[in-house]
Structure formats: C-alpha cells, structure tokens
Design a protein around this motif. Structure first.
Motif, PDB file in Angstrom:
ATOM      1  N   TRP A  56       0.836  -1.207   0.000  1.00  0.00           N
ATOM      2  CA  TRP A  56       0.000   0.000   0.000  1.00  0.00           C
ATOM      3  C   TRP A  56       0.866   1.252   0.000  1.00  0.00           C
ATOM      4  CZ3 TRP A  56      -0.269   4.267   3.068  1.00  0.00           C
ATOM      5  CH2 TRP A  56      -1.340   5.133   2.830  1.00  0.00           C
ATOM      6  N   SER A  57       1.898   1.291   0.816  1.00  0.00           N
ATOM      7  CA  SER A  57       2.741   2.475   0.915  1.00  0.00           C
ATOM      8  C   SER A  57       3.405   2.804  -0.415  1.00  0.00           C
ATOM      9  CB  SER A  57       3.804   2.268   2.001  1.00  0.00           C
ATOM     10  OG  SER A  57       4.573   3.434   2.176  1.00  0.00           O
ATOM     11  N   ILE A  58       3.901   1.764  -1.113  1.00  0.00           N
ATOM     12  CA  ILE A  58       4.578   1.995  -2.393  1.00  0.00           C
ATOM     13  C   ILE A  58       3.590   2.460  -3.453  1.00  0.00           C
ATOM     14  CG2 ILE A  58       5.833   0.857  -4.256  1.00  0.00           C
ATOM     15  CD1 ILE A  58       7.129  -0.936  -2.130  1.00  0.00           C
ATOM     16  N   LEU A  59       2.444   1.761  -3.571  1.00  0.00           N
ATOM     17  CA  LEU A  59       1.481   2.122  -4.616  1.00  0.00           C
ATOM     18  C   LEU A  59       0.769   3.424  -4.302  1.00  0.00           C
ATOM     19  CD1 LEU A  59      -0.046  -1.316  -5.665  1.00  0.00           C
ATOM     20  CD2 LEU A  59       1.784   0.009  -6.730  1.00  0.00           C
ATOM     21  N   ASP A  60       0.646   3.774  -3.038  1.00  0.00           N
ATOM     22  CA  ASP A  60       0.044   5.065  -2.707  1.00  0.00           C
ATOM     23  C   ASP A  60       0.985   6.205  -3.086  1.00  0.00           C
ATOM     24  OD1 ASP A  60      -2.289   6.381  -1.310  1.00  0.00           O
ATOM     25  OD2 ASP A  60      -0.600   7.265  -0.204  1.00  0.00           O
ATOM     26  N   PHE A  61       2.293   5.966  -3.058  1.00  0.00           N
ATOM     27  CA  PHE A  61       3.234   6.961  -3.581  1.00  0.00           C
ATOM     28  C   PHE A  61       3.094   7.077  -5.088  1.00  0.00           C
ATOM     29  CE2 PHE A  61       7.244   7.306  -5.906  1.00  0.00           C
ATOM     30  CZ  PHE A  61       7.611   8.609  -5.607  1.00  0.00           C
ATOM     31  N   VAL A  62       2.986   5.929  -5.754  1.00  0.00           N
ATOM     32  CA  VAL A  62       2.934   5.912  -7.214  1.00  0.00           C
ATOM     33  C   VAL A  62       1.675   6.609  -7.726  1.00  0.00           C
ATOM     34  CG1 VAL A  62       2.635   4.365  -9.175  1.00  0.00           C
ATOM     35  CG2 VAL A  62       4.375   3.874  -7.463  1.00  0.00           C
ATOM     36  N   ASN A  63       0.529   6.249  -7.192  1.00  0.00           N
ATOM     37  CA  ASN A  63      -0.755   6.843  -7.565  1.00  0.00           C
ATOM     38  C   ASN A  63      -1.504   7.167  -6.280  1.00  0.00           C
ATOM     39  OD1 ASN A  63      -0.818   6.683 -10.558  1.00  0.00           O
ATOM     40  ND2 ASN A  63      -0.724   4.477 -10.199  1.00  0.00           N
ATOM     41  N   ILE A 107      -6.495 -11.164   4.032  1.00  0.00           N
ATOM     42  CA  ILE A 107      -5.514 -11.979   3.317  1.00  0.00           C
ATOM     43  C   ILE A 107      -4.472 -12.544   4.272  1.00  0.00           C
ATOM     44  CG2 ILE A 107      -3.670 -11.924   1.581  1.00  0.00           C
ATOM     45  CD1 ILE A 107      -5.343  -9.793   0.093  1.00  0.00           C
ATOM     46  N   GLU A 108      -3.911 -11.692   5.129  1.00  0.00           N
ATOM     47  CA  GLU A 108      -2.825 -12.138   6.002  1.00  0.00           C
ATOM     48  C   GLU A 108      -3.322 -13.035   7.128  1.00  0.00           C
ATOM     49  OE1 GLU A 108       0.033  -8.193   5.440  1.00  0.00           O
ATOM     50  OE2 GLU A 108      -1.143  -8.439   7.277  1.00  0.00           O
ATOM     51  N   ARG A 109      -4.485 -12.696   7.704  1.00  0.00           N
ATOM     52  CA  ARG A 109      -4.944 -13.446   8.865  1.00  0.00           C
ATOM     53  C   ARG A 109      -5.807 -14.632   8.472  1.00  0.00           C
ATOM     54  NH1 ARG A 109      -7.608 -10.025  13.617  1.00  0.00           N
ATOM     55  NH2 ARG A 109      -5.565  -9.053  13.397  1.00  0.00           N
ATOM     56  N   TYR A 110      -6.646 -14.472   7.435  1.00  0.00           N
ATOM     57  CA  TYR A 110      -7.605 -15.523   7.104  1.00  0.00           C
ATOM     58  C   TYR A 110      -7.363 -16.161   5.737  1.00  0.00           C
ATOM     59  CZ  TYR A 110      -9.935 -13.189  10.973  1.00  0.00           C
ATOM     60  OH  TYR A 110     -10.212 -12.622  12.187  1.00  0.00           O
ATOM     61  N   LEU A 126      -7.513  -7.788  -4.936  1.00  0.00           N
ATOM     62  CA  LEU A 126      -6.327  -6.943  -4.827  1.00  0.00           C
ATOM     63  C   LEU A 126      -5.446  -7.091  -6.068  1.00  0.00           C
ATOM     64  CD1 LEU A 126      -4.643  -4.986  -3.208  1.00  0.00           C
ATOM     65  CD2 LEU A 126      -3.600  -6.929  -2.039  1.00  0.00           C
ATOM     66  N   ARG A 127      -5.283  -8.321  -6.554  1.00  0.00           N
ATOM     67  CA  ARG A 127      -4.492  -8.514  -7.780  1.00  0.00           C
ATOM     68  C   ARG A 127      -5.130  -7.769  -8.949  1.00  0.00           C
ATOM     69  NH1 ARG A 127      -4.078 -13.869  -5.782  1.00  0.00           N
ATOM     70  NH2 ARG A 127      -5.839 -14.495  -7.078  1.00  0.00           N
ATOM     71  N   GLN A 128      -6.447  -7.832  -9.026  1.00  0.00           N
ATOM     72  CA  GLN A 128      -7.135  -7.151 -10.116  1.00  0.00           C
ATOM     73  C   GLN A 128      -6.943  -5.646 -10.023  1.00  0.00           C
ATOM     74  OE1 GLN A 128     -11.412  -6.920  -9.875  1.00  0.00           O
ATOM     75  NE2 GLN A 128     -11.632  -7.325 -12.061  1.00  0.00           N
ATOM     76  N   ALA A 134      -4.960   4.016   4.314  1.00  0.00           N
ATOM     77  CA  ALA A 134      -4.268   2.861   4.899  1.00  0.00           C
ATOM     78  C   ALA A 134      -5.201   2.063   5.796  1.00  0.00           C
ATOM     79  CB  ALA A 134      -3.042   3.327   5.683  1.00  0.00           C
ATOM     80  N   HIS A 135      -6.067   2.751   6.536  1.00  0.00           N
ATOM     81  CA  HIS A 135      -7.001   2.061   7.434  1.00  0.00           C
ATOM     82  C   HIS A 135      -7.987   1.211   6.639  1.00  0.00           C
ATOM     83  CE1 HIS A 135      -9.704   1.363  10.811  1.00  0.00           C
ATOM     84  NE2 HIS A 135     -10.697   1.762  10.036  1.00  0.00           N
ATOM     85  N   THR A 136      -8.549   1.785   5.573  1.00  0.00           N
ATOM     86  CA  THR A 136      -9.507   1.042   4.751  1.00  0.00           C
ATOM     87  C   THR A 136      -8.831  -0.134   4.060  1.00  0.00           C
ATOM     88  OG1 THR A 136     -10.788   3.048   4.373  1.00  0.00           O
ATOM     89  CG2 THR A 136     -11.155   1.223   2.856  1.00  0.00           C
ATOM     90  N   PHE A 137      -7.623   0.078   3.551  1.00  0.00           N
ATOM     91  CA  PHE A 137      -6.897  -1.000   2.884  1.00  0.00           C
ATOM     92  C   PHE A 137      -6.636  -2.144   3.848  1.00  0.00           C
ATOM     93  CE2 PHE A 137      -2.945  -3.107   1.721  1.00  0.00           C
ATOM     94  CZ  PHE A 137      -3.170  -3.423   0.399  1.00  0.00           C
ATOM     95  N   ARG A 138      -6.262  -1.814   5.065  1.00  0.00           N
ATOM     96  CA  ARG A 138      -5.980  -2.868   6.038  1.00  0.00           C
ATOM     97  C   ARG A 138      -7.239  -3.664   6.354  1.00  0.00           C
ATOM     98  NH1 ARG A 138      -5.941  -4.088  11.452  1.00  0.00           N
ATOM     99  NH2 ARG A 138      -4.133  -5.312  12.119  1.00  0.00           N
ATOM    100  N   ALA A 139      -8.361  -2.972   6.526  1.00  0.00           N
ATOM    101  CA  ALA A 139      -9.596  -3.660   6.892  1.00  0.00           C
ATOM    102  C   ALA A 139     -10.105  -4.548   5.774  1.00  0.00           C
ATOM    103  CB  ALA A 139     -10.657  -2.642   7.288  1.00  0.00           C
TER     104      ALA A 139
END
Length: 996
Positions: free
Chosen positions: A688-695, A713-716, A725-727, A702-707
């Motif tokens: 998120w940090s890298i792509l938020d810099f790019v666009n 993805i990471e926990r479940y 996310l890939r799309q 960041a809060h919405t992306f994490r939720a």
C-alpha cells in the motif's frame, strides 16, 4: 438441572488449540503459560491456557487429552509454526482446562478469536448440521438406560443427503477430535472417529430439541417418559416397562434410520423446456411452468422414473430397490406437503403426476427447493437457476477531451475529470430502459428478460432502482477506478459489475488496458541490446507514462530494472527527473547511465558540499540522490517541479509513516515510478505504501486498505480478497520473476546448500551462559518480559554461534575456535581452488572487520570489506575492482549495506555466515550474484549451528516457505512473545552441537 446442551458438546472438549478446539490454547499462535499442577496421574500441559484466562462466566473443567508426545513434552501443533521436537512421538495424556460452550457458531468463534484454530470451523459445521436436523424435524424420541435408571433423549435421524453430509464431516474430522476425555492417563483412551462424531451429534441434537421446546414454552405432560423429553432426562419406570419402551422406540428408530432405498424427486421445467408427460397432452399455455414428480434410487441417482410410469406399473428400473414404488411415491409426497404446502392440491388427485404452475407459483416452489433438498428429497431445477446471474451496477464513463494514443505534453492521469452515468447490470451486461421497464412491472422475482428467465432479489432490485435516481455527474478517473475496481464506497447498494465508455479509462476499468499496450522499439541514444521482456517493460512504463499513470516495476532482482528506466528517460524528456536510491547503489546508477544512456545529462545531489538542488536540476535530465539526502533537502526538493520522481529500492518507504515516505510524497511530479524487487517483504501495508506513492489515493486510506485486504488476506488467507487486490493493482504493477519461462532460459541455476556446523567447547560454554542468564532473569519475581531482554539475549546467542571473539569483543584470534569459521575456510578453499570468487555476508559489521584480515592471511587472496561506514567513492571502487579482477577473490559485506542494489556477478558463491531469518532479505543478498550478466551456476551456502536455535528456526523457514515470512516477520521480534518454557525449548542446546 444439568445443562443438556453443554453436556451435548462435552465430548468435544479434547480438541486442541491448533486443531480446532473448544478447549482454548495459546493466543496469537503462541502458548501463553501453564496451569499449576493438579491432582491426577496426567501432568498439566505446558502450553495450555491457564483457567483464569478462559472467558469469565463460562463453566470449565480440567480434562485429560491424549497427544503425540516425546520425552521432553507434547509435540507442538503444526499451525503454531514452531520447530518440532526431536524423538519418536508416543501417545501420552495431558491435563488441560476446557471451557464448555452451549453451542458453537460463527459468532461464538469470533468472540474466541485468537484462541481457537482454523479447524474450529469444523465444530461450527457440526453444530450447524445438528441444528439443521432439529429444524427439519429429523429427530425421534428414545429411551436409554443410564445405569439402573431410564433416560429419555432425542435421537437424530440421518438418512439420504444427511448421511452423505455426515460422512463428509467424518472424513474431514480434525485429528485432535480423537484426543480422549479423561481424568488420568490410565483412563484416557482414543475413540474411533465414527463413535466420537455419533456421540457428539446425538448429544447436540438432544440438547437443541430441549432448548427449542423451552424457548417455545412447550412442556410435554403425561407419562413419565413423555415428560422427561422436555424436562429432567431421568424418569421413574418399572424395569420391565422401561425395557419394553426402549425396544419399541428402538425399532421405530431403526425403521426410520434404515432409510429408504428410493426417494421422491421434483423436476421443475420452465415454459421453454416442456415435454409431454401424459399421453395426448394438450399444449400448455404460455408462461406455464411444470413441476413433475419422479421416483429416484438413492444410491444411483441416474435411475429416475416419472410418476406417470410408476402409476402405469412401468417402474421396472426400480425393482432392484423397492417392490412398492407407488406407496413410496404417495408417502413421500405426503411428507413433502408439510414443507411445501402447495402440494396439497396435487394430493387431491388419485394418481398425482405433476403440477402446472404460473410464474408466481414457480417462484414459491423455488423458494422451498432448498428446504426440500435439505430434507432429503431430490430437486432438479432449470440449468440457469444454478448459475443465475447476479444484479449489479454499471458505470459508463466518457472523457471530457479525446485522449490520444501518443505522448502528451501534459497529462493528468487519475486526476482527469470524466462524465459518468450509473446503470443496472445483470450478469455483467447493462440493462436498457426497456429492460428496466419490464423489471418494474414484475410482480414476482422471476422475470423473462431478453428471451430468458432470470431471478432477481427484490431487495437488491429495489435498492438498485432507487440508486439510479441519482443519475450521472462528474468524477475523477481515480474515483472511477476505486469505485469499479477496488473499494466500492459504502453507500453503493450493489457492486459495480460492468464498466463501459471510451478511451483509456474505459479500458482500464474493464481490465482491457493491456490490449492497448504497443511494443516500442528501443529509443534513440540507448547503447546496448534490450532483452524481449525488457522491451516490454520499457513499453509498459512508457504507456502508463503517456496516460499520466504512475507505475511500479517490481521485476525480480537482477532482471534489469535500471536499463528499462533509462530507456524510458531517453524515450521522453520533458524536464528533470529525480531518482532517489540507497547510497550503496548511487555510484551504480552513475555508471549504468554513462554506459547505457550517455546522452542523458546526469547530476548527483550528495555529500557535505553538495550544490543547491534548484540549480542542479536546471538543465539536467536526471538528478540522482539518496534517501538520506532527500530527507535532509526535502524542502528544497519539494519546491522544484519535477517531470518524474523515481524511487529505486522502493521498499525503503514501506513504512508509510516513516520520515523517508513522508518526505518523498511531498515532491511534485508529473508522474511517479517505483522500482523494487520486493514489493512485499512482510506485510501488505508495504505494498500500500509503495502504490500510494505511485498513484496517491488509488488504494484508498491505509485504514480502509488494512480492513478490506490486509487483514482478510494475512490473517484468514481470503482468496477472494487476494483476487480483488491482484485485479486492482495489476494495471500499475508489473512483476516478472526469474522462474518465468521466458526469463529462466536466460539465467543459470541457483543452488542452495545448507551446512550444519558443530560448535567448539568454548562456543558451547558461552551459549549456555547466555541462555542461563536469560532464563534466570525471566524467572525473577516482578521481572517484565521486555522485548529488548529477549532480543538482546538472542543476538548474543547468534554471536556465540558465529565466533567467541564476536561475543567477547576482545579482538582475540579466530583460528580453531569456531565451527562456522572452520567450515567457511573449507568453502573458500574449494571455491578459490576452482578459480571462483565468493561473497561472504554477515549482519555483524564488527565480525566482518575481524574476518577480512583472517581470510587474507589464510588464503593470500584479495579480500574486500564493504560496510555501512564505507564512503561512496571507496564503495564504488571496490565494486568495480571486484567485477573486473582477473584473479578470484573474496568480498565480505555487511548484510544491511551490501544486501541490495549491487551487481556482483563476478562471484558465483554466496556464503551467509549468520542468519537474519528473513527469507526476502537473504534472497536479496544472494541475488547480488544471481542476476542478469551471471553466466555460471550460483551456489548459496547457509551456515547453521547444529542443535541450536539456528537449526530450529532454519527448519521453520525451510518447511513453511512463504508462511515463514508471516510467522517470523521482519526480524526476530516474534520471539519476544514466547513464554519462558517455549524460549527454553527454542534456544536449548542439543548434545549433538558439540564437535570437539
């Protein structure tokens, strides 16, 4: 009175934390302490949750479970990701506190989040199955003898489809379900899985029936047994009478549970599928549905006989299963009428064959189809019903100005304003005004649309039609992307399933942007030949650049991101570009620019006496600087209008709240590009940090992306969230790896060799001293288990594994005192003898300073040492000398300073003397040699001390693969969460560690 429902699940108490338990073990994947010793032969489990950590207000009991164990304790559960204990496992009983819960469902499991394992979902399924049987009345009363007293109970009747479901549950039963409940090792024994499942289901059903009766206020009165079915289970009865009652009820149950070898089946045909059922049948009116009755063999569903054939005594195919198909048909229809009352009309006929329904009646049957199927009836529906299209929103976008397919002098990209219009889409196709008019007239959710029948949920349709009243308007291209591709706003009643329009944005929204990509020829001024995948990467960068869209080129390390970026700079020069990189590769960028793009005017912003950034940028094509300099000169750099801002090794801004990330986001640019070989090292927040810099803003906050993405993805391991996310990131992120077919053919082989090294007596004594001191401090009253305490001790343990002089800091001689140094000398001797060079990585710069003179004296070969304090000029000189040296040599590097950015293909041996325990970081270091330009096989040597924490954690990394990165994290911080017992097991020194 004993809670019958709680008793109904007591058989499940033996389930373990890591294998799906109602017994609660450990939190966040780690054990959290042991319960004090209690009476009984079975010892307390060392990793069990203490009783005072169980949910308050719930009843609990201490039970015994039989687990695979070794002499040192129970084997750790696989899901915890801990190293396995040595030795042959044997069954052994352990005491654990277990909490009783009345019923396990998803809401209950959410309350226990962090203390139950993924396989706890099996418990929820079992309880849901029991609830389904009770809800459908698949139960019968019974009597059993509990000692000398009769007990009334409710028994599940499992036949037909329910039997299949029960068999599936049995096949998927977690192994821990066979851990027996007991109070001592002598009494503990394993139950066969079938017996455990049957006992759990029977007790759950009995408790649920009693609970439902109580909730409905129903009390069965009369004979003692009858009253006991809703009250106290035990009742008074003469032994002979109780035996006779139990026998008769048992016969009744056996007849019902024996099931039927045939069942009634319903087949619904829409008006387009009609075939005559009765002889000389008249044509049916338009929009008339047919519900046909059939008899079907349960164990061979292909044997299906229409009711008309049954009544005409033409049911020969069924004779193998039943001699009374007509009776079975009538009896089945009669029972089905209780679930689907409309059947009452058909049962008024002497010989029911079918029902003719209007559209409203067909919808009522479809509403009951799932209930009939759940009750064990066969249900055959039109093919379109099983894959009926979903209703969603459509978005039509049109740019306010035509977008050319060539580079523009000024691009606004995702900030461009577009006109938009909302619509409704069914199955991905936008509905016309005539379609919407037909939907508005429909009285039931079944609608004929464009010549085919569709089912529309009334609530979703109403919400969608109401939303269309908003009409259209204007939004930015970035907002359109977020709405359709990634993060629909909460106010949208339906997901966006269709995007239409003209221009690049419409193609982007529809996922067709790649179709517009035109492969460009290498730009004038580029010296050298681009490989095919590099040409496509350069063309992709140029295409997104032409649209004003930022890009993240995430090619694997060593695949030539540098030359692809230089080609882009040559392709379109519209002003100064700022490139920010680590100090270790600043000189590399200068050399590569001189080599591949000599016509570019390159300036360097670095050093104490550096020029003013504004003056340096004037007349330059490319300004090179480091992350540290960019932070110090952030105000001056933010005052310049850059054509492009490029981040090399963009993982340096993976912490979005860090100073570097906040600084580079301030620099204005027409376009932004990120280059990285590891877009995600440990957490999705880094992506998120890298792509938020790019666009900026493309992935929302960041809060919405994490939720919506990181946590699922990471926990479940949510595959749907991962696919979305890939799309969403695919248009802006290009990732090629060395295993890709088109690239692998151009690279040599990378071979991994793990060397298990013994320890000297001196090393062992130091190791034990550090471990004893740690455990003593952890055991002190009031001692807080500070993260720093554990990490400091672990650093000392690693230093002891490397060499005593590193831990003692006494500058004493190296020879003969370390198993690792002895093995390193053997590897170096073999490589130099074959005329091959080596890279030697260590995370301890002090040890690199010790190792360099030792290797020089030992082998007489040139040894270079690069660390964080090496000046840029000296760094560049060492790299250049190593690359062009004719004689084989040794390059010692600190992992932090030399692990990224460098091209060291002169070496084809890489040695990791100590472990950073982050696979991505170690791979980056290894790929200093394994990259484009390498013509020999690369050998990666990892030195691990036998029988120490190094071997145990190395096993985790080897066995778990990608999962290990999640378990271990970015370093060693995860170890600070372990208990004293776990630290003792993990850090303990095995006898085989000593070699002298």
């Amino acid at each position: 009175m004993t809670d019958p429902v709680a008793a109904g699940v007591r058989v499940l108490h033996g389930l373990l934390r890591a294998d799906g338990a109602l017994s609660l073990w450990g939190e966040d994947g780690a054990a959290v302490g042991a319960r004090s010793a209690a009476r009984g032969a079975a010892p307390p489990h060392p990793f069990a949750v203490a009783a005072d950590r169980l949910p308050p207000g719930e009843s609990w009991a201490e039970i015994a479970v039989v687990l695979p164990s070794t002499a040192s304790g129970p084997m750790p559960s696989p899901q915890l990701g801990l190293p396995e204990r040595r030795g042959v496992p044997k069954a052994r009983a352990w005491r654990v506190p277990a909490v009783s819960v009345p019923f396990a469902d998803t809401e209950l499991m959410a309350e226990f989040e962090g203390r139950t394992a993924p396989s706890a979902g099996w418990i929820v399924e079992l309880c849901g199955f029991a609830a389904s049987l009770v809800r459908r009345g698949r139960v019968l009363p019974g009597v059993r003898l509990d000692g000398s007293r009769p007990v009334a109970w409710w028994r599940p009747v499992v036949v037909g489809a329910d039997a299949v479901r029960q068999a599936t549950l049995l096949d998927r039963m977690p192994p821990a379900c066979l851990a027996a409940q007991s109070t001592s090792a002598a009494a503990a024994a394993s139950h066969p899985g079938e017996a455990v499942l049957r006992a759990a289901l029977e007790r759950l059903v009995d408790g649920l029936v009693r609970t439902r009766l109580a909730e409905a206020g129903v009390t069965l009165a009369g004979y003692g047994w009858l009253a006991a079915l809703s009250g106290e289970p035990e009742f008074e009865a003469a032994p002979a009478l109780a035996d006779e009652l139990a026998e008769r009820l048992g016969t009744w149950f056996e007849q019902a549970a024996g099931g039927s070898e045939v069942r009634v089946c319903f087949r619904l045909s829409d008006p387009r599928e009609h075939e005559p059922v009765m002889p000389a049948e008249v044509p049916l009116p338009e929009d008339t549905w047919r519900l046909e009755f059939l008899v079907q063999a349960v164990d061979e569903p292909s044997v299906l006989v229409p009711a008309a054939e049954v009544w005409r005594d033409r049911s020969a195919p069924l004779r193998r299963w039943t001699s009374h198909p007509q009776e079975r048909l009538l009896a089945g229809l009669g029972r089905a009428a209780r679930l689907y009352p409309d059947l009452g009309e058909a049962l008024r006929q002497v010989r029911p064959v079918q029902m003719l329904l209007d559209t409203e009646g067909a919808h009522r049957f479809l509403s009951h189809a799932a209930l009939l199927e759940e009750a064990g009836y066969g249900v055959l529906l039109p093919a379109w019903w099983r894959r009926r299209p979903s209703l969603g929103l459509s978005l039509e976008v049109r740019g306010r100005e035509p977008v050319a397919h060539v580079l523009r002098d000024r691009t606004v990209g995702l900030r461009e304003l577009v006109d938009f219009q909302w619509g409704l889409a069914l199955g991905g196709r936008t509905l016309t005004e005539d379609d919407l008019a037909d939907l508005a007239k429909a009285k039931v959710p079944l609608v004929r649309l464009r010549g085919r029948w569709v089912f529309l949920d009334p609530a979703r349709l109403a919400a969608g039609l109401a939303f269309l009243k908003r009409g259209g308007g204007r939004m930015t291209a970035g907002d359109a992307l977020r709405v359709t591709r990634l993060l629909p706003p909460e106010e949208l009643p339906l997901p966006v399933t269709d995007a239409r329009g003209e221009g690049w944005l419409a193609d982007l929204l529809a996922g067709r942007l790649d179709e517009r990509l035109e492969v460009l020829p290498p730009p004038p001024g580029l010296v050298g030949v681009l490989r095919p995948y590099q040409i496509r990467g350069f063309s992709w960068l140029a295409f997104l650049d032409s649209l004003g869209l930022g890009a993240c080129l995430a090619d694997d390390m060593g695949l030539g991101k540098t030359v692809q970026l230089l080609a882009l700079l040559l392709h379109h020069r519209a002003g100064p570009a700022l490139l920010i990189c680590p100090l270790s590769v600043l000189g590399n960028w200068q050399r590569e620019a001189e080599r591949f793009a000599p016509s570019l005017r390159v300036r360097v912003l670095h050093g104490a006496g550096r020029d003013d950034p504004a003056g340096l940028a004037d007349g330059a094509d490319l300004v090179l600087t480091t992350y540290a300099t960019a932070v110090r000169d952030a105000d001056a750099l933010a005052a310049i209008s850059w054509d492009r801002v490029v981040l090399d090794e963009a993982q340096h801004i993976k912490n979005s709240g860090g100073l570097a990330a906040r600084s580079v986001r301030r620099f204005p640019a027409r376009n932004r590009i990120a280059l990285t070989g590891t877009p995600v090292e440990n957490r999705l927040s880094e992506l998120w940090s890298i792509l938020d810099f790019v666009n900026p803003g493309v992935l929302a906050s960041a809060h919405t992306f994490r939720a919506r993405f990181a946590v699922p993805i990471e926990r479940y391991a949510d595959e749907d969230a991962a696919a979305r996310l890939r799309q969403a990131t695919r248009p802006f992120l290009l990732r090629r790896t060395k295993v890709d077919h088109a690239i692998a053919a151009e690279l040599p082989v990378k071979r991994h060799v793990r060397h298990l090294c013994g320890m000297t007596t001196e090393q062992v004594s130091l190791y034990r001293a550090v471990l004893d001191d740690l455990l003593e401090r952890l055991a002190e009253p009031g001692e807080k288990r500070l993260k720093g305490l554990v990490l400091a001790a672990m650093t000392k343990l690693k230093q002891a594994c490397v060499h005593p002089a590193l831990l003692l800091k006494d500058a004493s001689p190296l020879p003969g005192r370390s198993g690792k140094v002895d093995r390193l000398e053997e590897i170096v001797d073999h490589a130099l003898g074959a005329g091959e060079s080596l890279l030697v990585f260590t995370q301890f710069a002090r040890f690199g300073a010790m190792l360099t003179p030792h290797l020089t004296a030992r082998f007489g070969a040139p040894v270079r040492f690069l660390h964080g304090g090496t000046a840029r000029g000296a760094r560049d000189s060492m790299v250049a000398e190593f690359q062009r040296a004719e004689e084989p040599g040794i390059f010692v590097l600190s992992l932090k300073a030399g692990g990224t950015g460098l091209n060291l293909t002169a070496a084809n041996h890489v040695v990791h003397v100590d472990r950073w325990w982050n696979p991505a970081t170690e791979t980056q270091a290894s790929d200093r040699a394994f990259r484009i330009g390498q013509r020999r096989d690369v050998h990666v040597h990892t030195l691990v001390c036998l029988g120490t924490l190094e071997e145990r954690i190395d096993r985790v990394l080897t066995d778990k693969g990608v999962l290990a990165e999640r378990v271990v994290g970015s370093g060693e911080g995860w170890l600070s969460a372990l208990s004293a017992n776990e630290l003792r097991d993990l850090f303990a020194l095995s006898p085989e560690a000593i070699v002298d």
